[in-house]
Design a protein around this motif. Structure first.
Motif, PDB file in Angstrom:
ATOM      1  N   LEU A  43      48.035  44.933  39.514  1.00  0.00           N
ATOM      2  CA  LEU A  43      46.873  44.277  40.113  1.00  0.00           C
ATOM      3  C   LEU A  43      46.259  43.290  39.135  1.00  0.00           C
ATOM      4  O   LEU A  43      45.902  42.170  39.513  1.00  0.00           O
ATOM      5  CB  LEU A  43      45.829  45.320  40.552  1.00  0.00           C
ATOM      6  CG  LEU A  43      44.566  44.774  41.210  1.00  0.00           C
ATOM      7  CD1 LEU A  43      44.906  44.021  42.494  1.00  0.00           C
ATOM      8  CD2 LEU A  43      43.595  45.909  41.495  1.00  0.00           C
ATOM      9  N   VAL A  47      45.940  39.283  39.783  1.00  0.00           N
ATOM     10  CA  VAL A  47      44.632  38.617  39.736  1.00  0.00           C
ATOM     11  C   VAL A  47      44.635  37.517  38.678  1.00  0.00           C
ATOM     12  O   VAL A  47      44.104  36.424  38.898  1.00  0.00           O
ATOM     13  CB  VAL A  47      43.505  39.645  39.474  1.00  0.00           C
ATOM     14  CG1 VAL A  47      42.205  38.966  39.116  1.00  0.00           C
ATOM     15  CG2 VAL A  47      43.322  40.542  40.686  1.00  0.00           C
ATOM     16  N   LEU A  60      37.092  39.933  40.829  1.00  0.00           N
ATOM     17  CA  LEU A  60      38.126  40.094  41.844  1.00  0.00           C
ATOM     18  C   LEU A  60      38.873  41.419  41.666  1.00  0.00           C
ATOM     19  O   LEU A  60      39.138  42.130  42.638  1.00  0.00           O
ATOM     20  CB  LEU A  60      39.100  38.922  41.802  1.00  0.00           C
ATOM     21  CG  LEU A  60      40.188  38.903  42.870  1.00  0.00           C
ATOM     22  CD1 LEU A  60      39.575  38.864  44.268  1.00  0.00           C
ATOM     23  CD2 LEU A  60      41.103  37.700  42.672  1.00  0.00           C
ATOM     24  N   LEU A  64      38.661  44.287  44.524  1.00  0.00           N
ATOM     25  CA  LEU A  64      39.846  44.797  45.220  1.00  0.00           C
ATOM     26  C   LEU A  64      39.978  46.307  45.056  1.00  0.00           C
ATOM     27  O   LEU A  64      40.344  47.013  46.000  1.00  0.00           O
ATOM     28  CB  LEU A  64      41.104  44.090  44.711  1.00  0.00           C
ATOM     29  CG  LEU A  64      41.246  42.629  45.136  1.00  0.00           C
ATOM     30  CD1 LEU A  64      42.421  41.979  44.420  1.00  0.00           C
ATOM     31  CD2 LEU A  64      41.406  42.523  46.635  1.00  0.00           C
ATOM     32  N   VAL A  68      40.064  48.986  48.102  1.00  0.00           N
ATOM     33  CA  VAL A  68      41.190  49.898  48.300  1.00  0.00           C
ATOM     34  C   VAL A  68      40.779  51.358  48.162  1.00  0.00           C
ATOM     35  O   VAL A  68      41.175  52.196  48.963  1.00  0.00           O
ATOM     36  CB  VAL A  68      42.332  49.571  47.300  1.00  0.00           C
ATOM     37  CG1 VAL A  68      43.386  50.649  47.302  1.00  0.00           C
ATOM     38  CG2 VAL A  68      42.937  48.229  47.637  1.00  0.00           C
TER      39      VAL A  68
END
Length: 83
Positions: A43, A47, A60, A64, A68
């Motif tokens: 991730l 990003v 960000l 996220l 999630v």
């Protein structure tokens, strides 16, 4: 309080308890899976490719994760329990 309202309150409390238990367990499993299989690193790499300023990358990334780990499982569990 009459018996019907008492039973309704007990049922509501029991449902809320199980919802919290299931939601927390699901979030734990997702978090452990991301730790074990390197999901956080993937991730972060994703990003970093899309956003350049470090502060936006952090926002960000955590946005996220919030989506999630908290929003998605709760919505999914509510849908399953109510149907």
């Amino acid at each position: 309080m009459d018996q019907e309202k008492l039973q309704e309150a007990k049922s509501y409390q029991k449902t809320n308890y199980y919802f919290g238990l299931i939601s927390g367990s699901f979030s734990l499993v997702i978090t452990l899976g991301m730790l074990i299989w390197g999901g956080f690193g993937l991730l972060d790499q994703w990003v970093s490719q899309w956003v350049d300023p470090m502060i936006l990358q952090s926002l960000l990334f955590f946005g996220l994760l919030l989506l999630v780990l908290i929003c998605f499982p709760s919505h999914l569990i509510i849908t399953i329990l109510l149907k």
